[in-house]
Design a protein around this motif. Structure first.
Motif, PDB file in Angstrom:
ATOM      1  N   HIS A   1      -7.973  23.103 -88.963  1.00 53.03           N
ATOM      2  CA  HIS A   1      -7.449  23.530 -87.695  1.00 53.03           C
ATOM      3  C   HIS A   1      -8.195  24.769 -87.203  1.00 53.03           C
ATOM      4  CE1 HIS A   1      -4.575  25.371 -84.879  1.00 53.03           C
ATOM      5  NE2 HIS A   1      -4.385  24.111 -84.534  1.00 53.03           N
ATOM      6  N   GLU A   2      -8.463  25.693 -88.137  1.00 53.80           N
ATOM      7  CA  GLU A   2      -9.201  26.902 -87.744  1.00 53.80           C
ATOM      8  C   GLU A   2     -10.602  26.552 -87.247  1.00 53.80           C
ATOM      9  OE1 GLU A   2      -9.255  30.632 -89.984  1.00 53.80           O
ATOM     10  OE2 GLU A   2      -7.715  29.699 -91.240  1.00 53.80           O
ATOM     11  N   ALA A   3     -11.257  25.608 -87.907  1.00 54.34           N
ATOM     12  CA  ALA A   3     -12.600  25.206 -87.470  1.00 54.34           C
ATOM     13  C   ALA A   3     -12.535  24.605 -86.068  1.00 54.34           C
ATOM     14  CB  ALA A   3     -13.215  24.218 -88.452  1.00 54.34           C
ATOM     15  N   ALA A   4     -11.549  23.760 -85.826  1.00 51.07           N
ATOM     16  CA  ALA A   4     -11.398  23.143 -84.514  1.00 51.07           C
ATOM     17  C   ALA A   4     -11.137  24.199 -83.439  1.00 51.07           C
ATOM     18  CB  ALA A   4     -10.271  22.115 -84.529  1.00 51.07           C
ATOM     19  N   ALA A   5     -10.316  25.177 -83.758  1.00 55.15           N
ATOM     20  CA  ALA A   5     -10.039  26.239 -82.792  1.00 55.15           C
ATOM     21  C   ALA A   5     -11.296  27.054 -82.508  1.00 55.15           C
ATOM     22  CB  ALA A   5      -8.923  27.142 -83.322  1.00 55.15           C
ATOM     23  N   THR A   6     -12.084  27.321 -83.531  1.00 57.56           N
ATOM     24  CA  THR A   6     -13.331  28.064 -83.348  1.00 57.56           C
ATOM     25  C   THR A   6     -14.323  27.257 -82.528  1.00 57.56           C
ATOM     26  OG1 THR A   6     -12.997  29.245 -85.431  1.00 57.56           O
ATOM     27  CG2 THR A   6     -15.240  29.215 -84.549  1.00 57.56           C
ATOM     28  N   ILE A   7     -14.403  25.958 -82.791  1.00 62.67           N
ATOM     29  CA  ILE A   7     -15.294  25.092 -82.010  1.00 62.67           C
ATOM     30  C   ILE A   7     -14.878  25.111 -80.545  1.00 62.67           C
ATOM     31  CG2 ILE A   7     -15.950  22.682 -81.597  1.00 62.67           C
ATOM     32  CD1 ILE A   7     -15.822  22.349 -84.703  1.00 62.67           C
ATOM     33  N   ALA A   8     -13.596  25.037 -80.291  1.00 63.18           N
ATOM     34  CA  ALA A   8     -13.103  25.058 -78.911  1.00 63.18           C
ATOM     35  C   ALA A   8     -13.405  26.393 -78.238  1.00 63.18           C
ATOM     36  CB  ALA A   8     -11.603  24.778 -78.882  1.00 63.18           C
ATOM     37  N   ALA A   9     -13.146  27.482 -78.934  1.00 65.41           N
ATOM     38  CA  ALA A   9     -13.281  28.810 -78.345  1.00 65.41           C
ATOM     39  C   ALA A   9     -14.726  29.295 -78.249  1.00 65.41           C
ATOM     40  CB  ALA A   9     -12.462  29.822 -79.153  1.00 65.41           C
ATOM     41  N   SER A  10     -15.527  28.976 -79.260  1.00 64.18           N
ATOM     42  CA  SER A  10     -16.865  29.560 -79.333  1.00 64.18           C
ATOM     43  C   SER A  10     -18.013  28.597 -79.064  1.00 64.18           C
ATOM     44  CB  SER A  10     -17.087  30.173 -80.721  1.00 64.18           C
ATOM     45  OG  SER A  10     -16.134  31.166 -80.975  1.00 64.18           O
ATOM     46  N   HIS A  11     -17.716  27.303 -79.055  1.00 62.68           N
ATOM     47  CA  HIS A  11     -18.793  26.321 -78.906  1.00 62.68           C
ATOM     48  C   HIS A  11     -18.518  25.320 -77.790  1.00 62.68           C
ATOM     49  CE1 HIS A  11     -20.778  27.749 -82.550  1.00 62.68           C
ATOM     50  NE2 HIS A  11     -19.579  27.809 -83.108  1.00 62.68           N
ATOM     51  N   GLY A  12     -17.661  25.692 -76.860  1.00 60.76           N
ATOM     52  CA  GLY A  12     -17.403  24.826 -75.704  1.00 60.76           C
ATOM     53  C   GLY A  12     -16.907  23.445 -76.066  1.00 60.76           C
ATOM     54  N   ASP A  13     -16.065  23.345 -77.082  1.00 62.80           N
ATOM     55  CA  ASP A  13     -15.492  22.076 -77.530  1.00 62.80           C
ATOM     56  C   ASP A  13     -16.520  21.095 -78.079  1.00 62.80           C
ATOM     57  OD1 ASP A  13     -12.791  22.700 -76.951  1.00 62.80           O
ATOM     58  OD2 ASP A  13     -13.067  22.157 -74.854  1.00 62.80           O
ATOM     59  N   THR A  14     -17.686  21.583 -78.452  1.00 58.21           N
ATOM     60  CA  THR A  14     -18.721  20.726 -79.014  1.00 58.21           C
ATOM     61  C   THR A  14     -19.032  21.185 -80.437  1.00 58.21           C
ATOM     62  OG1 THR A  14     -19.702  20.370 -76.839  1.00 58.21           O
ATOM     63  CG2 THR A  14     -21.095  19.898 -78.743  1.00 58.21           C
ATOM     64  N   VAL A  15     -18.993  20.252 -81.362  1.00 58.60           N
ATOM     65  CA  VAL A  15     -19.314  20.575 -82.745  1.00 58.60           C
ATOM     66  C   VAL A  15     -20.767  21.027 -82.802  1.00 58.60           C
ATOM     67  CG1 VAL A  15     -19.533  19.650 -85.089  1.00 58.60           C
ATOM     68  CG2 VAL A  15     -17.631  18.919 -83.637  1.00 58.60           C
ATOM     69  N   PRO A  16     -21.043  22.182 -83.411  1.00 57.62           N
ATOM     70  CA  PRO A  16     -22.418  22.677 -83.480  1.00 57.62           C
ATOM     71  C   PRO A  16     -23.352  21.678 -84.164  1.00 57.62           C
ATOM     72  CG  PRO A  16     -20.895  24.373 -84.198  1.00 57.62           C
ATOM     73  CD  PRO A  16     -20.105  23.105 -84.054  1.00 57.62           C
ATOM     74  N   SER A  17     -24.625  21.740 -83.784  1.00 58.30           N
ATOM     75  CA  SER A  17     -25.596  20.806 -84.349  1.00 58.30           C
ATOM     76  C   SER A  17     -26.667  21.514 -85.174  1.00 58.30           C
ATOM     77  CB  SER A  17     -26.250  19.991 -83.225  1.00 58.30           C
ATOM     78  OG  SER A  17     -26.938  20.855 -82.335  1.00 58.30           O
ATOM     79  N   ASP A  18     -26.351  22.687 -85.694  1.00 58.73           N
ATOM     80  CA  ASP A  18     -27.273  23.336 -86.629  1.00 58.73           C
ATOM     81  C   ASP A  18     -26.479  23.849 -87.824  1.00 58.73           C
ATOM     82  OD1 ASP A  18     -27.118  26.518 -86.524  1.00 58.73           O
ATOM     83  OD2 ASP A  18     -26.881  25.786 -84.471  1.00 58.73           O
ATOM     84  N   VAL A  19     -27.134  23.865 -88.972  1.00 57.18           N
ATOM     85  CA  VAL A  19     -26.455  24.138 -90.231  1.00 57.18           C
ATOM     86  C   VAL A  19     -25.838  25.537 -90.271  1.00 57.18           C
ATOM     87  CG1 VAL A  19     -28.444  24.930 -91.593  1.00 57.18           C
ATOM     88  CG2 VAL A  19     -26.587  23.709 -92.704  1.00 57.18           C
ATOM     89  N   ASP A  20     -26.515  26.538 -89.753  1.00 55.73           N
ATOM     90  CA  ASP A  20     -25.973  27.896 -89.815  1.00 55.73           C
ATOM     91  C   ASP A  20     -24.679  28.024 -89.015  1.00 55.73           C
ATOM     92  OD1 ASP A  20     -28.003  28.818 -91.489  1.00 55.73           O
ATOM     93  OD2 ASP A  20     -29.279  29.362 -89.801  1.00 55.73           O
ATOM     94  N   GLU A  23     -21.922  26.120 -90.932  1.00 62.36           N
ATOM     95  CA  GLU A  23     -21.449  26.837 -92.117  1.00 62.36           C
ATOM     96  C   GLU A  23     -20.655  28.092 -91.756  1.00 62.36           C
ATOM     97  OE1 GLU A  23     -24.996  27.363 -94.503  1.00 62.36           O
ATOM     98  OE2 GLU A  23     -24.469  25.612 -95.708  1.00 62.36           O
ATOM     99  N   ALA A  24     -20.841  28.605 -90.553  1.00 65.93           N
ATOM    100  CA  ALA A  24     -20.089  29.782 -90.108  1.00 65.93           C
ATOM    101  C   ALA A  24     -18.655  29.423 -89.712  1.00 65.93           C
ATOM    102  CB  ALA A  24     -20.806  30.452 -88.938  1.00 65.93           C
ATOM    103  N   LEU A  25     -18.374  28.148 -89.544  1.00 60.48           N
ATOM    104  CA  LEU A  25     -17.024  27.718 -89.175  1.00 60.48           C
ATOM    105  C   LEU A  25     -16.089  27.854 -90.378  1.00 60.48           C
ATOM    106  CD1 LEU A  25     -17.890  24.458 -87.223  1.00 60.48           C
ATOM    107  CD2 LEU A  25     -17.086  26.612 -86.241  1.00 60.48           C
ATOM    108  N   PRO A  26     -14.848  28.239 -90.137  1.00 65.62           N
ATOM    109  CA  PRO A  26     -13.885  28.355 -91.236  1.00 65.62           C
ATOM    110  C   PRO A  26     -13.698  27.014 -91.947  1.00 65.62           C
ATOM    111  CG  PRO A  26     -12.960  29.214 -89.182  1.00 65.62           C
ATOM    112  CD  PRO A  26     -14.270  28.561 -88.844  1.00 65.62           C
ATOM    113  N   GLY A  27     -13.811  27.036 -93.275  1.00 67.19           N
ATOM    114  CA  GLY A  27     -13.562  25.842 -94.067  1.00 67.19           C
ATOM    115  C   GLY A  27     -14.719  24.868 -94.162  1.00 67.19           C
TER     116      GLY A  27
END
Length: 91
Positions: A1-20, A23-27
């Motif tokens: 849930h924390e990763a999803a919230a971070t993706i929504a807040a910090s990545h414009g609702d798009t799952v990042p496409s680079d490893v760094d 890996e910075a996402l919670p969990g």
């Protein structure tokens, strides 16, 4: 849930496409980040789990046991075996 919230807040609702960024996402650890790249984005990324480590230990190093995890070395071993292009490597 924390990763999803971070993706929504910090990545414009798009799952990042680079490893760094992944890996910075919670969990999200090394395996999951690389699996997302390989299987979700079709990118060249070494995905290393226990079974992959066993195969590499036996087929590449001639060892009967993979021994303790060596994250950098394990990733380097698998990276060296991957085809150069994204599509073939991801498959």
């Amino acid at each position: 849930h924390e990763a999803a919230a971070t993706i929504a807040a910090s990545h414009g609702d798009t799952v990042p496409s680079d490893v760094d960024a992944l890996e910075a996402l919670p969990g999200i650890g090394s395996y999951t980040a690389r699996a997302v790249l390989a299987f979700g984005y079709g990118r060249r990324a070494p995905v290393v789990d226990t079974n992959v480590r066993r195969v590499v230990a036996r087929a590449v190093h001639g060892a009967g046991d993979a021994g303790p995890a060596r994250t950098r070395a394990d990733l380097a071993d698998v990276d060296a075996l991957l085809p150069a292009d994204d599509a073939t490597a991801a498959t």
